[in-house]
Scaffold this active site. Structure first.
Site, PDB file in Angstrom:
ATOM      1  N   TRP A 180       0.828  -1.217   0.000  1.00  0.00           N
ATOM      2  CA  TRP A 180       0.000   0.000   0.000  1.00  0.00           C
ATOM      3  C   TRP A 180       0.859   1.262   0.000  1.00  0.00           C
ATOM      4  CZ3 TRP A 180      -3.890  -1.928  -1.954  1.00  0.00           C
ATOM      5  CH2 TRP A 180      -4.515  -3.065  -1.468  1.00  0.00           C
ATOM      6  N   ASP A 231      -1.676   6.512   6.355  1.00  0.00           N
ATOM      7  CA  ASP A 231      -2.778   5.614   5.987  1.00  0.00           C
ATOM      8  C   ASP A 231      -2.975   4.662   7.165  1.00  0.00           C
ATOM      9  OD1 ASP A 231      -4.375   3.550   5.043  1.00  0.00           O
ATOM     10  OD2 ASP A 231      -3.138   3.097   3.282  1.00  0.00           O
ATOM     11  N   LYS A 244     -11.983  -2.084   6.861  1.00  0.00           N
ATOM     12  CA  LYS A 244     -11.147  -2.973   7.657  1.00  0.00           C
ATOM     13  C   LYS A 244     -11.686  -3.063   9.092  1.00  0.00           C
ATOM     14  CE  LYS A 244      -8.832  -3.336   3.974  1.00  0.00           C
ATOM     15  NZ  LYS A 244      -7.669  -2.608   3.539  1.00  0.00           N
TER      16      LYS A 244
END
Ligand SMILES: *Cc1c(COP(=O)(O)O)cnc(C)c1O
Length: 359
Positions: free
Chosen positions: A100, A170, A194
Site C-alpha cells: 500500500w 494511511d 477494515k
C-alpha cells in the site's frame, strides 16, 4: 449461523450493530423508510452524519482545528488526492513498508518528486525500518507512511522522526483499534472496510490550515479536500447508508468504553495468538516481534502444502478467510475490534489440534 470471519477486509462487524441495522431496515426511527431510501438533504440524515462526526471526535479527541471528512473512492483514491492537494512544492518523502505504501509512492510520482527514503523490501516487508534519523528532504511537503501493513502484519509502534515535516498516514487497518494522537499528523485517513464499516467510505482527518485552494493544476472538484470540507462532506450524494453504519460502530465503541478499552482487548487477543505462535513447533509468525500488528497476524507452517491443508480444514471448521494475501502466501488472521476473544481462543485450540495431527 455466524462464523468466525478472519478476513482482512471487508471484515467482521459487531453483531449488535448488524442487528440494530436489521431492525431499522424498513422503518428508520418512525420515518417509514430505510436510511438507504432517504434524501441526504433530509433532517433525519443530517442528524445521522452530524452524530457520526461528533462520536468520532469524542472517540479520538479530535481538536477543533482538525476537520473530519467523509470521502469516497477507497484508500486508493487517497494515493492521488494526497499528492494533488498536499504537495504545493512538488516534493514528498515516502517510507515503503509494503504494497500500500508502494502504490501510494508510485501514484505520487505522477504529481511531483516522490522520494523513497526508507524501505523494508529487502526482507519482504517483514519489519518496520528504523525511522529515527532518515534523510528527510529539505523541501519535502510531507512524509508519508502506511501505519499498519495489512498484508504483512507489521505496524509502526513509534511514528517516524519527520524532522519537523508534516506527517501523512494511511491507518486503514488500525483505525480506532487504539487511541491515536491526531495532532501528530497533518493528515490521517483510512478506508473503513477494515475496522469500522462497509466499504465505500474513507474517513480523513486533516489539520484545517492544510485545506486550501491550491492544488495540482486541474484537480477535479471531487478530488479536492476543500470540496468536502466546505460542504460537510455532502457536496454530492455521500455513501449515506455506509456512513450510517460507521456511525453505529462509533456508538458501539463508545458503549464498550472507548479506545483505551479496545486497545486493552486487542492486546489481549493478539497475545493469545502470538504466544501460541511463539510456542508452536509447527506454526511460526512471519514478522519481527517488535513490529507485530495487533490487527493482522501473519504466520506459516514449513510448507505450502501444509499451509493449504490448514486453510482448507480451518474453513471447513468455521474459521473463514485465513489464507494469506496472494503476494505473501501462508496465513493471516485479521482480528479487528469486532472479532471476539472467543474467536481467537477457538482458533488457537484448532491450531493446537492441527499441530498434534500434523506436527
Ligand atoms: C485495504 C487497504 C488499502 C486499499 O483500500 P481500498 O479501499 O481497496 O482502496 C489501502 N491501505 C491499507 C492500509 C489497506 O489496508
Amino acid at each position: 449461523m455466524r462464523v468466525y470471519n478472519f478476513s482482512a477486509g471487508p471484515a467482521v462487524l459487531p453483531e449488535e450493530v448488524l442487528k440494530q441495522a436489521a431492525a431499522e431496515m424498513l422503518d428508520y426511527q418512525g420515518t417509514g423508510m430505510s436510511v438507504m431510501e432517504m434524501s441526504h438533504r433530509s433532517k433525519p440524515y443530517q442528524k445521522i452524519i452530524d452524530e457520526a462526526e461528533a462520536d468520532l471526535r469524542k472517540l479520538l479527541n479530535i481538536p477543533e482545528n482538525y476537520k473530519v471528512l467523509f470521502l469516497q473512492g477507497g484508500a486508493h483514491t487517497q494515493f492521488s488526492m494526497v499528492p494533488m492537494n498536499l504537495m504545493p512544492h512538488g516534493v514528498a518523502d515516502y517510507i515503503i513498508t509494503g504494497v500500500w505504501a508502494k502504490k501510494a509512492w508510485k501514484e505520487a510520482q505522477m504529481y511531483g518528486q516522490a522520494n523513497a527514503i526508507a524501505s523494508s523490501a529487502d526482507r519482504n516487508f517483514s519489519y518496520i525500518p528504523d525511522c529515527s534519523d532518515l534523510p528527510i528532504s529539505e523541501n519535502a511537503d510531507y512524509v508519508y507512511i502506511c501505519e499498519n501493513n495489512t498484508i504483512y502484519g507489521t505496524k509502526f509502534k513509534q511514528l517516524p522522526n519527520t524532522k519537523g515535516k508534516m506527517l501523512v498516514s494511511d491507518v486503514s487497518s488500525c483505525f480506532l483499534s487504539e487511541p491515536m494522537d491526531v495532532t501528530k499528523y497533518g493528515y490521517v485517513y483510512g478506508g473503513v472496510q477494515k475496522n469500522i464499516g462497509p466499504a465505500g467510505v474513507v474517513i480523513g482527518i486533516m489539520r484545517d490550515d492544510l485545506i486550501t485552494e491550491s492544488c495540482y493544476p486541474n484537480t477535479p472538484t471531487m478530488l479536492r479536500y476543500k470540496t468536502y470540507a466546505d460542504n460537510g462532506s455532502m457536496y454530492n450524494t455521500p455513501p449515506c447508508y455506509n456512513i450510517y453504519i460507521c456511525g453505529k460502530v462509533f456508538k458501539w465503541l463508545l458503549d464498550q468504553g472507548g479506545l483505551e478499552v479496545m486497545k486493552q482487548r486487542n492486546e489481549e487477543k493478539a497475545k493469545i495468538l502470538y504466544d501460541y505462535l511463539d510456542s508452536s513447533k509447527l506454526f511460526v509468525g512471519t514478522v519481527e516481534k517488535k513490529d507485530r500488528s495487533l490487527m493482522n497476524v501473519t504466520f506459516v507452517t514449513g510448507s505450502d502444502e501444509l499451509n493449504a491443508k490448514f486453510v482448507a480444514e480451518a474453513d471447513a471448521a468455521g474459521f473463514k478467510n485465513l489464507k494469506g494475501h496472494r503476494s505473501v502466501g501462508g496465513m493471516r488472521a485479521s482480528i479487528y475490534n469486532a472479532m471476539p476473544k472467543a474467536g481467537v481462543e477457538s482458533l488457537v485450540s484448532f491450531m493446537e489440534d492441527f499441530e498434534k495431527k500434523n506436527g
